[in-house]
Scaffold this active site. Structure first.
Site, PDB file in Angstrom:
ATOM      1  N   GLY A 138       0.883  -1.178  -0.080  1.00  0.00           N
ATOM      2  CA  GLY A 138      -0.018  -0.045  -0.045  1.00  0.00           C
ATOM      3  C   GLY A 138       1.128   1.113   0.035  1.00  0.00           C
ATOM      4  O   GLY A 138       0.133   2.315   0.421  1.00  0.00           O
TER       5      GLY A 138
ATOM      6  N   GLY B 281       1.515   2.968  -2.540  1.00  0.00           N
ATOM      7  CA  GLY B 281       1.408   3.629  -3.647  1.00  0.00           C
ATOM      8  C   GLY B 281       1.801   3.282  -5.041  1.00  0.00           C
ATOM      9  O   GLY B 281       2.280   4.387  -5.509  1.00  0.00           O
TER      10      GLY B 281
ATOM     11  N   SER C 119       0.728   2.241  -7.822  1.00  0.00           N
ATOM     12  CA  SER C 119      -0.063   2.764  -8.957  1.00  0.00           C
ATOM     13  C   SER C 119       0.212   4.241  -9.408  1.00  0.00           C
ATOM     14  O   SER C 119       0.551   4.796 -10.305  1.00  0.00           O
ATOM     15  CB  SER C 119      -1.636   2.434  -8.718  1.00  0.00           C
ATOM     16  OG  SER C 119      -1.684   1.250  -8.831  1.00  0.00           O
TER      17      SER C 119
ATOM     18  N   ASP D 258      -1.494  10.766  -2.688  1.00  0.00           N
ATOM     19  CA  ASP D 258      -0.353   9.867  -2.825  1.00  0.00           C
ATOM     20  C   ASP D 258       0.361  10.314  -4.228  1.00  0.00           C
ATOM     21  O   ASP D 258       1.412  10.208  -4.392  1.00  0.00           O
ATOM     22  CB  ASP D 258      -0.913   8.283  -3.259  1.00  0.00           C
ATOM     23  CG  ASP D 258      -2.312   8.275  -4.072  1.00  0.00           C
ATOM     24  OD1 ASP D 258      -2.660   9.681  -4.334  1.00  0.00           O
ATOM     25  OD2 ASP D 258      -2.974   7.328  -4.430  1.00  0.00           O
TER      26      ASP D 258
END
Ligand code: MEV
Length: 324
Positions: free
Chosen positions: A109, A111, A113, A156
């Site tokens: 998690g 980030g 992407s 993010d």
């Protein structure tokens, strides 16, 4: 003009303000020294080719004219829509080969992407010889996130672009870098990947049912973020830890905690941490604890004993940059 470039962007960890930041409130986020790398190359043929082995996308190829159409594997969506948005906005076009590789496990998690989208956009600006600012990278990357997820604050993306520790308000209304040289944080991975979109939906369903209650919680989270910003700047770790634990209480009220995250959070507090909370959407991913160096070993051991995996990383990392 180069026809091949390698760019990297940092992973991120939410410190304070998750969920509330989706609804016009502020948050605090730090960039991590664990980075995403993307090598982007211009091709003669009118193809879009992506290799992102971390997310099981290998030799994914399509013609430029079909970008954004058909069945798009989850791991390819951000880069494909990012490329399409860039071509559309800047009225350029050309075959593109992209290879991404993260220094971190995509399930944490951190980030992956958003970091790969930001790498791609910065690389495209260079490859097409266009002038740009950090805000231009932010805007097109954030649009890409909204096209795919429909919802999201963009914190993010901002973290991947600007790096450091940021005070951030929804959609980039405020992106304020904070001068903080250290952060005594311990990070524990719960072993379960969170689905941010699902958690955001659950929270919005709760808000539809109890609008005043949930709005009141967002208001309190905003107060916590403002106090935490001051405590961070003063390096008042004890106060920062207390605020983390209060923030965690509100996240529990939103319903995004899990047994495992709670076990890790309580274990770290009992082992001497000033405070601890989940980080990000909840439902899995990571927790963070703030503790003095004296207790760090005990806190690490307690998190591991409760079944979590401690991830060693440095905070306040540099934003997106050219590597090669
Ligand atoms: C997810 O890491 C954090 C959320 O606040 C979503 C967002 O800010 O886009 C839940």
């Amino acid at each position: 003009m180069k026809n091949k470039i390698t760019v990297s962007a940092p992973g991120k960890l939410m410190l304070f303000g998750e969920h509330a930041v989706v609804y016009n409130r502020p948050c605090l986020v730090t960039a991590l020294d664990q980075r995403m790398f993307a090598t982007v190359q211009k091709l003669d043929a009118h193809d879009f080719i992506l290799d992102a082995p971390d997310v099981n996308v290998v030799s994914y190829k399509k013609q430029l004219k079909t970008l954004g159409r058909g069945d798009i594997p989850k791991g390819a969506q951000f880069v494909e829509f990012g490329c399409q948005n860039f071509f559309k906005k800047y009225k350029v076009r050309g075959g593109i080969y992209i290879k991404t590789k993260a220094q971190f496990f995509p399930k944490y998690g951190f980030g992956s992407s958003s970091a790969s989208t930001v790498c791609l956009i910065k690389a495209l600006f260079h490859l097409f010889g266009l002038a740009f600012s950090q805000k231009d990278i932010f805007d097109i990357s954030y649009k890409t996130v909204l096209d795919i997820q429909k919802k999201g604050s963009g914190f993010d993306i901002a973290s991947a672009v600007y790096g450091g520790i940021l005070y951030f308000v929804t959609g980039g209304k405020v992106i304020q870098p904070l001068k903080i040289d250290r952060l005594p944080l311990v990070v524990g991975y719960s072993g379960r990947k969170a689905d941010t979109a699902v958690l955001m939906r659950q929270v919005s369903e709760k808000a539809a049912k109890y609008p005043n209650v949930i709005d009141g919680i967002y208001m309190q989270i905003e107060v916590i973020v403002e106090l935490a910003k001051k405590a961070l700047l003063k390096k008042d770790w004890e106060r920062l830890g207390e605020l983390m634990s209060i923030n965690q209480g509100y996240l529990e009220s939103l319903g995004v905690g899990t047994d495992m995250l709670s076990a890790m959070i309580y274990a770290s507090r009992n082992a001497g941490a000033y405070g601890a909370k989940l980080s990000g959407a909840g439902g899995g991913d990571c927790m963070i604890a703030i503790c003095s160096p004296i207790y760090k070993k005990n806190v690490v051991a307690a998190i591991e004993k409760s079944g979590g995996t401690v991830i060693s990383c440095n905070f306040n990392a540099q934003g997106v940059r050219i590597e090669l």
